[in-house]
Enzyme design. Structure first.
Site: not given
Ligand SMILES: NC(=O)c1ccc[n+]([C@@H]2O[C@H](COP(=O)([O-])OP(=O)(O)OC[C@H]3O[C@@H](n4cnc5c(N)ncnc54)[C@H](O)[C@@H]3O)[C@@H](O)[C@H]2O)c1
Length: 320
Positions: A12, A31, A35, A58, A81-82, A150
């Protein structure tokens, strides 16, 4: 706007970065690439020049506070996020470390830098817990009763945002996202069922469905979600709102429709429902309509077609 996007190399986040750059904003990405991937930012890096800076860092590190002070973004989109529910159950300490301690670093940076606003990616799929069917689609006024670590950490961040607004006038919007899908979603993650189905269908492999497949989710397309983030950068104070379609789709229906689009015979391997998996989820997006003028506009059919096209292209290039 001078924007910072944490998690900007993710699914996203990188889509949001593309949109912010296209609108002429200056963007700092933070970032750790745990992931996410720089390949998600390849187009942005190629075309943005000095408008985009990527910091591999981080969010739990103390340096991130200094970075925010140095770059003084007006708006911080906090998506790092995790984000794996099952990992949070297996390792709740790690989940809290990233999602709570990491978020507090971002909030401390925003406070010191006197940023105007934080827009946070909350989770409409987990913060309300397992709803009573009569409560669907879920409204923000329902009690938040997350059932996974979570969900608990995402929910606690909303409480921190409220407290920072009271204490320091740091404005915020928390967007409780439904099941977001679209190109760039990791087909190996646990939540990206559309990406997983696309991969399997186009490889001619059977899909695994847990349970009877009648469990429902609210699938919202990533471009629509990114539009909500952009709107939330300037509209609504202390806003907590759902971002979804308000429509439930069962896993069986989703798979059947995607198989028909791909022109492939459905092949399903049913496995027992995984413990803790919600049976139904769907969020009511009315508040986002009123407060942000937002509504999802991409139909599920158009969205899944876009995902199938992107996976087909990637597979043709021999990448994954
Ligand atoms: N995809 C969904 O359906 C969904 C639904 C609800 C909420 N979210 C939230 O939206 C956000 C983005 O989700 P996504 O689906 O794009 O996931 P994603 O895993 O593709 O993106 C998360 C990003 O955060 C980075 N990251 C993780 N831990 C980190 C740290 N300690 N320091 C710096 N960077 C770090 C990762 O490298 C990654 O680029 C997240 O917060 C997730 O919880 C996503």
């Amino acid at each position: 706007m001078r924007a910072m996007v944490t998690g900007g190399a993710g699914f996203i986040g990188s889509t949001l970065v593309d949109r912010l750059l296209a609108e002429g904003n200056t963007v700092d990405v933070v970032d750790d690439l745990s992931t996410g991937s720089l390949s998600n930012l390849a187009g942005a890096r190629a075309s943005a020049g000095h408008q985009l800076t990527v910091h591999q860092m981080d969010i739990r590190s103390a340096e991130v506070v200094d970075l925010i002070v140095r770059r003084h973004p007006e708006v911080i989109f906090h998506l790092a996020a995790q984000a794996d529910v099952r990992r949070s159950v297996a390792d709740p300490v790690f989940d809290a470390d990233v999602n709570l301690i990491g978020t507090l670093r971002i909030l401390e940076g925003a406070r010191e830098a006197r940023s105007d606003r934080v827009v946070f990616a909350a989770s409409g799929g987990t913060i309300y817990g397992e709803p009573d069917p009569s409560e669907l689609p879920l409204k923000e006024s329902l009690p938040r009763r997350p059932l996974s670590p979570y969900g608990v950490s995402k929910n606690a961040v909303i409480d921190y945002l409220v407290a920072y607004r009271e204490l320091y006038s740091l404005e915020f919007a928390a967007l409780a996202l439904a099941n977001v899908y679209g190109p760039r979603q990791d087909p190996h993650g646990e939540a990206g069922v559309v990406a997983i189905f696309a991969e399997r269908l186009l490889r001619g492999e059977p899909a695994t469905i847990f349970g009877d497949g009648e469990q429902t989710r609210d699938y919202v397309y990533v471009d629509d979600v990114v539009d909500a983030f952009v709107r939330a950068a300037t509209k609504g104070g202390g806003l907590i709102c759902n971002i979804g379609t308000g429509h439930e789709t069962s896993v069986n229906t989703l798979y059947g429709e995607m198989a028909a689009q791909a022109g492939v015979d459905p092949q399903v391997d049913f496995k027992p429902l995984r413990p803790g998996e919600l049976l139904r989820n769907c969020v009511d997006p009315s508040r986002a309509g009123i407060q942000l003028g937002w509504t999802s506009w991409t139909s599920l059919g158009d969205g899944t077609a876009a995902v199938l096209a992107s996976v087909r292209k990637r597979q043709a290039l021999g990448d994954g």
